[in-house]
Design a protein around this motif. Sequence first.
Motif, PDB file in Angstrom:
ATOM      1  N   LEU A 107       0.791  -1.229   0.000  1.00 32.00           N
ATOM      2  CA  LEU A 107       0.000   0.000   0.000  1.00 32.00           C
ATOM      3  C   LEU A 107       0.832   1.292   0.000  1.00 32.00           C
ATOM      4  CD1 LEU A 107      -3.003  -0.069  -0.223  1.00 32.00           C
ATOM      5  CD2 LEU A 107      -3.188   0.187   2.252  1.00 32.00           C
ATOM      6  N   PRO A 108       1.890   1.376   0.829  1.00 27.33           N
ATOM      7  CA  PRO A 108       2.643   2.641   0.859  1.00 27.33           C
ATOM      8  C   PRO A 108       3.344   2.939  -0.462  1.00 27.33           C
ATOM      9  CG  PRO A 108       3.183   1.257   2.738  1.00 27.33           C
ATOM     10  CD  PRO A 108       2.401   0.413   1.796  1.00 27.33           C
TER      11      PRO A 108
ATOM     12  N   SER B 183       0.719  -2.027   7.248  1.00 29.57           N
ATOM     13  CA  SER B 183       1.582  -2.040   6.067  1.00 29.57           C
ATOM     14  C   SER B 183       2.451  -0.784   6.032  1.00 29.57           C
ATOM     15  CB  SER B 183       0.725  -2.094   4.798  1.00 29.57           C
ATOM     16  OG  SER B 183       0.098  -0.831   4.587  1.00 29.57           O
ATOM     17  N   GLY B 184       2.092   0.203   6.881  1.00 33.72           N
ATOM     18  CA  GLY B 184       2.837   1.451   6.898  1.00 33.72           C
ATOM     19  C   GLY B 184       2.162   2.541   6.079  1.00 33.72           C
ATOM     20  N   ALA B 185       0.947   2.263   5.589  1.00 31.55           N
ATOM     21  CA  ALA B 185       0.242   3.242   4.761  1.00 31.55           C
ATOM     22  C   ALA B 185      -0.353   4.354   5.624  1.00 31.55           C
ATOM     23  CB  ALA B 185      -0.858   2.550   3.964  1.00 31.55           C
ATOM     24  N   GLY B 186      -0.594   5.520   5.004  1.00 25.73           N
ATOM     25  CA  GLY B 186      -1.203   6.656   5.694  1.00 25.73           C
ATOM     26  C   GLY B 186      -2.714   6.522   5.767  1.00 25.73           C
ATOM     27  N   ARG B 187      -3.351   7.504   6.442  1.00 25.32           N
ATOM     28  CA  ARG B 187      -4.794   7.421   6.694  1.00 25.32           C
ATOM     29  C   ARG B 187      -5.625   7.390   5.424  1.00 25.32           C
ATOM     30  NH1 ARG B 187      -3.976  11.686  11.268  1.00 25.32           N
ATOM     31  NH2 ARG B 187      -3.436  12.859   9.419  1.00 25.32           N
ATOM     32  N   LEU B 188      -5.251   8.218   4.448  1.00 27.67           N
ATOM     33  CA  LEU B 188      -6.048   8.297   3.223  1.00 27.67           C
ATOM     34  C   LEU B 188      -5.922   6.999   2.415  1.00 27.67           C
ATOM     35  CD1 LEU B 188      -7.942  10.218   1.885  1.00 27.67           C
ATOM     36  CD2 LEU B 188      -6.043  11.236   0.641  1.00 27.67           C
TER      37      LEU B 188
END
Lengths: 237, 271
Positions: A107-108, B183-188
Amino acid sequence: MTPVLSVDGLTKRFGGLNALDNVSLEVAAGEFVAVLGPSGSGKSTLFRCITRLTEPDAGSIEIDRVAFESLKGRALRKARGRIGVVFQQFNLVRRKTALANVMTGALPRLPLWRIASGFYPENLAARAGTALASVGLASQRDQRADTLSGGQQQRVAIARALMQESRVLLADEPVASLDPQTARMVLGMMREMAKSKGLAILCTLHQPELAAEFADRILLMQSGRLRAFDAAEQAVP
Amino acid sequence: MDQPRDGNRLGCHGAQEHGSRRQRAFLPLLVLGIAFYLLCLHVSEVSLSRLLEGLPRLWTWLVRSWPPDLSELDILIRRGLETVAMATIGVSFGAIIAAPICLLSARNIGVSPIVALPARWLLNALRGIDSFVFALIFVAAVGLGPFAGVLGIAVHTAGSIAKLWAEAIETAEIGPVEAARMSGAGRLEVFLHAQLPDVLPQLASILLYMWEFNVRASTVLGIVGAGGIGQELKNSVDLLLFDRVLTILLVILVMVTLIDQLSAWLRRRLS
Ligand SMILES: Nc1ncnc2c1ncn2[C@@H]1O[C@H](COP(=O)(O)OP(=O)(O)O)[C@@H](O)[C@H]1O
Ligand SMILES: [Mg+2]
């Protein structure tokens, strides 16, 4: 051997209850460590505090010798990418395909429009396909997550962790919702991942026989305290 | 009459005493309620004699409205379509404004209260003032015509959509969110990947409902000069052209029924 994950003095209170009481542990690369304990002993709290999905009250957490417990914002997110997770309830996005769920691990690295549209770049889609194939789900890649069996869903979750290319895998009762045969298959896959990818695995379980069969080392959780499970105990049935 | 029976069923002295105490409190409340109702009746100037006086007048208008004046049916249908167009564009603009507000105000996205609270105040303010009132102001600002209606609908509906969308987003499952967050992803990123798919049918259903509602509600916007078939209605009533009024009412009825059916059908397909 230098540990990949090391936890020292981790403590968490809920009101007057010591859910985690000064817990310390280390997991090395390629090692599968099981945490055994009865229901309510604090296993999920340990899992949630190490991932900081719940904030611990005290203690330190290091991943690859880098402090994790004090990170904030972008640095915290970046460090979380080094921790793969597997939950008891699988936690897949129900309405997305197996492949899209595996893509969660990347995702990132995806721009917003690709996340929203589901048009994933070919190289990442290929890697997600490989991850699915390695858990035996190559032909389920375009099937919606909520149409998969429990065992298949948990294997998608493992592929999701593989996709993340993390250094540590934390699993909270990953096989508690599965039948014994499926449970063995899932734990076997996790053990294989530890050995082939050098992943440090910390996995909570409540069946001693499964821990004995799959873990390199067993830790015992009781009322928020952790101690080693020694060979003498192991000998007693 | 239910009160004593209630006490008996509980079958103990304390409960009976409790029941009668409740009964004693009930009587003054009833008197107060009746007094309030009578006061409202008085303030609203309800008068049977005036209704009776007015009835013959209504009757002659009703007689004069038949047969409906269909000579300008094409113009009236075009004005009806103008109302549908106003509602459609107004709701779509409202949705665009609502999207960021609902993301800021939903409680499970992880936005700090310093931002979330003002966002909730804003949506409640927009929701609290009717499209009709906003349209009145926009007519003064941008002039007569449907564009003022579009702006009125957009501003009020933005608040309503944001509120309903935020509530829908708050029903999304937390598990997949935690998995995506790890996963380290941001809020959006997490919202788009793990929450939006879960609630998308609900969000679409809310949007359709708001569209259907606004087609119905915006038939009156013409009264303040904000375009659509309401403007024809006001003109015809002012000129006492009752055969034309009847035609307009029929056009509104057919239009609203068609939109209701279409929206309901689409929403059924979503769920
Ligand atoms: N959010 C919470 N608030 C209050 N008490 C909690 C919370 N989460 C867990 N606990 C308590 O902490 C103890 C450990 O719970 P948990 O870590 O879920 O145990 P396990 O996973 O081993 O079954 C239990 O007594 C539980 O009731
Ligand atoms: Mg648990």
